[in-house]
Structure formats: structure tokens, C-alpha cells
Design a protein around this motif. Structure first.
Motif, PDB file in Angstrom:
ATOM      1  N   VAL A  82       0.837  -1.206   0.000  1.00  0.00           N
ATOM      2  CA  VAL A  82       0.000   0.000   0.000  1.00  0.00           C
ATOM      3  C   VAL A  82       0.872   1.256   0.000  1.00  0.00           C
ATOM      4  O   VAL A  82       0.632   2.206  -0.756  1.00  0.00           O
ATOM      5  CB  VAL A  82      -0.952   0.000   1.215  1.00  0.00           C
ATOM      6  N   VAL A  83       1.911   1.258   0.845  1.00  0.00           N
ATOM      7  CA  VAL A  83       2.809   2.416   0.910  1.00  0.00           C
ATOM      8  C   VAL A  83       3.520   2.611  -0.430  1.00  0.00           C
ATOM      9  O   VAL A  83       3.615   3.729  -0.952  1.00  0.00           O
ATOM     10  CB  VAL A  83       3.837   2.241   2.045  1.00  0.00           C
ATOM     11  N   ALA A  84       4.020   1.505  -0.998  1.00  0.00           N
ATOM     12  CA  ALA A  84       4.716   1.602  -2.279  1.00  0.00           C
ATOM     13  C   ALA A  84       3.782   2.059  -3.385  1.00  0.00           C
ATOM     14  O   ALA A  84       4.159   2.855  -4.253  1.00  0.00           O
ATOM     15  CB  ALA A  84       5.325   0.244  -2.632  1.00  0.00           C
ATOM     16  N   TYR A  85       2.535   1.576  -3.355  1.00  0.00           N
ATOM     17  CA  TYR A  85       1.561   1.985  -4.361  1.00  0.00           C
ATOM     18  C   TYR A  85       1.275   3.482  -4.256  1.00  0.00           C
ATOM     19  O   TYR A  85       1.187   4.186  -5.260  1.00  0.00           O
ATOM     20  CB  TYR A  85       0.278   1.199  -4.195  1.00  0.00           C
ATOM     21  N   ARG A  86       1.109   3.987  -3.039  1.00  0.00           N
ATOM     22  CA  ARG A  86       0.819   5.404  -2.855  1.00  0.00           C
ATOM     23  C   ARG A  86       1.972   6.263  -3.364  1.00  0.00           C
ATOM     24  O   ARG A  86       1.756   7.309  -3.991  1.00  0.00           O
ATOM     25  CB  ARG A  86       0.540   5.684  -1.384  1.00  0.00           C
ATOM     26  N   ARG A  87       3.203   5.837  -3.114  1.00  0.00           N
ATOM     27  CA  ARG A  87       4.355   6.585  -3.618  1.00  0.00           C
ATOM     28  C   ARG A  87       4.380   6.560  -5.146  1.00  0.00           C
ATOM     29  O   ARG A  87       4.662   7.572  -5.776  1.00  0.00           O
ATOM     30  CB  ARG A  87       5.644   5.994  -3.064  1.00  0.00           C
ATOM     31  N   ALA A  88       4.071   5.397  -5.724  1.00  0.00           N
ATOM     32  CA  ALA A  88       4.037   5.303  -7.183  1.00  0.00           C
ATOM     33  C   ALA A  88       2.935   6.175  -7.773  1.00  0.00           C
ATOM     34  O   ALA A  88       3.104   6.791  -8.829  1.00  0.00           O
ATOM     35  CB  ALA A  88       3.822   3.839  -7.603  1.00  0.00           C
ATOM     36  N   THR A  89       1.799   6.258  -7.067  1.00  0.00           N
ATOM     37  CA  THR A  89       0.696   7.076  -7.530  1.00  0.00           C
ATOM     38  C   THR A  89       1.053   8.554  -7.495  1.00  0.00           C
ATOM     39  O   THR A  89       0.739   9.305  -8.414  1.00  0.00           O
ATOM     40  CB  THR A  89      -0.557   6.830  -6.665  1.00  0.00           C
ATOM     41  N   VAL A  90       1.737   8.967  -6.444  1.00  0.00           N
ATOM     42  CA  VAL A  90       2.153  10.365  -6.322  1.00  0.00           C
ATOM     43  C   VAL A  90       3.128  10.726  -7.437  1.00  0.00           C
ATOM     44  O   VAL A  90       3.014  11.779  -8.080  1.00  0.00           O
ATOM     45  CB  VAL A  90       2.795  10.616  -4.938  1.00  0.00           C
ATOM     46  N   ARG A  91       4.091   9.820  -7.703  1.00  0.00           N
ATOM     47  CA  ARG A  91       5.065  10.089  -8.774  1.00  0.00           C
ATOM     48  C   ARG A  91       4.374  10.140 -10.132  1.00  0.00           C
ATOM     49  O   ARG A  91       4.742  10.918 -11.002  1.00  0.00           O
ATOM     50  CB  ARG A  91       6.143   9.002  -8.778  1.00  0.00           C
TER      51      ARG A  91
END
Length: 247
Positions: free
Chosen positions: A237-246
Motif C-alpha cells: 500500500v505504501v509503495a503503491y501510494r508513492r508510485a501514484t504520487v510520482r
């Protein structure tokens, strides 16, 4: 795009993927047919279970583990870099719906390996379990792949496609080898046995081995799988959120 149509797209894409067919369907099935013909008639002295049944669990676990990771890591990384993630973000699908869709698709893609290895065990080695044991085994092996799907999503969220693929392959083979799916723990050096017993792949297979021996799963492996599911799920979830922000 709705969740059902997205799941359909994910399923069709993976079923056309040669790597999925080779590593998830052909390899576990081929390994089972080979190993069961070599050692299938041997009996585990501690449980009284035939080798063909233990191998069915081990090869089914390997195939399911591979399916859950291959259907998440590289495809998700490719989607981020191709711009597909940005397209998804402008559809009615929420971020949680995208993650759930990925997880559901990964769980569905686990089934071919589990079912084919089980069918091969019945047809070639005359493996026979009670209806309750079959149901418990398939359910446990199916749901137990959630931590590996989460790991695949985390890898796909932080690495580009050319790096995500080898990372997923190394993780997949490492978990299978060190987790006792390919080599019994009894023949491993003591250090490798210690490593194996803390891995989610060992906990995952241990649940299946207990079920086919006619026993309820032990609390330790069940707690291990649940713990890994929480940790790796949070990481995904954390990695997905970072990818979404980028993106």
C-alpha cells in the motif's frame, strides 16, 4: 472501466503471457511428474504420508507462489511506466479498487497451478484425500498466496520493468528454494533450516503438509502467514501510494 472489466483484462493478459504459462503452469506440473515418479512411493517417517502427496503440496505451493508474484510485479511495473496507471486514475476506479482488482486477479491466476498439480496427483499417483481435506487444502493454499501477491505489488511499485522482472524471479525462486518447496528441510544445513522456518513460503507449505497428514494447521505457520500478509500488504500500500504520487 469497472472492476469486473479490469479483472477480465488482467486475466486475459496473463493467460497470454508465455512466462506465466512456463513458470506457473508447465514448471510445477513437470516437476511434480518427475519427482513423484522418482520418490512418490517413499513414505515420510514422521507423518506416514506418501511422497507423492507431500510433493503435490510442495509443487502446488511453488506454482501458486509463482503465479501470485508474476501476475503482479512485472505487469504493475509496466503499467506505471507505460502510462496505464495515469489512465486508470481518470476512470471511476478508486485507488483501493485498483489494488483490490490486482489482488483478486492474482488470486484467480493462482488456481490453474493448484488444480493442475492436484489433478496430476490424482491421475498419475492415485492420490486420494477426503472431501474435507481437499476443500481445506485448496482453500488454505489459495488464500495463503496473499502475502506473495502483496510482495509482487510492492516490487512492481518501486522498480522499473527491466529491474522488476529479475527481482521478482529471484524472490520467487529464493522463496521456493529456501522455503523447503524444492528441497526438504531435513537435508538442508542447519543454517538454511533456520532461515527457512522464518520465511512465508515455509509457513505456507507447512499448512498444506499438515492438512494432507490429516491434522489441523499449527498455530505457528498460520500466525506467520497472517503476519507476513499484514507486513507485506502494508508495504504494498505504501509503495503503491508513492508510485501514484510520482505518476
Amino acid at each position: 472501466m469497472t472492476m469486473l472489466s479490469y479483472i477480465k483484462v488482467e486475466m486475459l493478459r496473463m493467460l497470454r503471457n508465455k512466462r506465466y504459462i512456463i513458470f506457473v503452469v508447465a514448471f510445477p506440473l513437470g516437476f511434480y511428474l518427475l519427482y513423484s515418479n522418482l520418490w512418490g512411493n517413499q513414505v515420510d517417517q514422521s507423518t506416514g504420508v506418501r511422497g507423492s502427496i507431500i510433493l503435490m503440496v510442495s509443487m502446488g505451493a511453488y506454482g501458486a507462489l509463482a503465479a501470485s508474484m508474476m501476475s503482479t510485479a512485472v505487469p504493475w511495473s509496466q503499467e506505471r511506466h507505460s502510462g496505464w496507471l495515469r489512465q486508470l486514475q481518470i476512470t471511476p476506479l478508486t485507488s483501493w479498487a485498483i489494488i483490490v482488482t490486482k489482488l483478486v486477479a492474482a488470486l484467480l491466476l493462482v488456481l490453474p497451478s493448484l488444480l493442475l498439480v492436484g489433478l496430476a496427483a490424482v491421475l498419475t499417483q492415485h492420490v486420494s484425500l477426503t472431501a474435507g481435506e481437499w476443500a481445506g487444502l485448496l482453500l488454505a493454499m489459495w488464500i495463503g498466496t496473499i502475502p506473495f501477491a502483496a510482495l509482487g505489488l510492492a516490487i512492481g511499485s518501486v522498480l522499473p520493468p527491466d529491474t522488476a522482472q529479475p527481482a521478482a524471479m529471484i524472490s520467487m525462486f529464493g522463496l521456493a528454494l529456501l522455503g523447503g518447496l524444492w528441497v526438504p528441510l531435513e537435508v538442508m544445513p542447519s543454517t538454511m533450516r533456520s532461515v527457512a522456518q522464518v520465511l512465508p513460503s515455509y509457513d505456507y507449505a507447512s499448512i498444506g503438509w499438515r492438512i494432507v497428514a490429516g491434522h489441523a494447521p499449527e498455530a505457528g505457520p498460520v500466525a506467520g502467514i497472517l503476519g507476513w500478509a499484514v507486513v507485506l500488504g502494508a508495504l504494498a500500500v505504501v509503495a503503491y501510494r508513492r508510485a501514484t504520487v510520482r505518476a
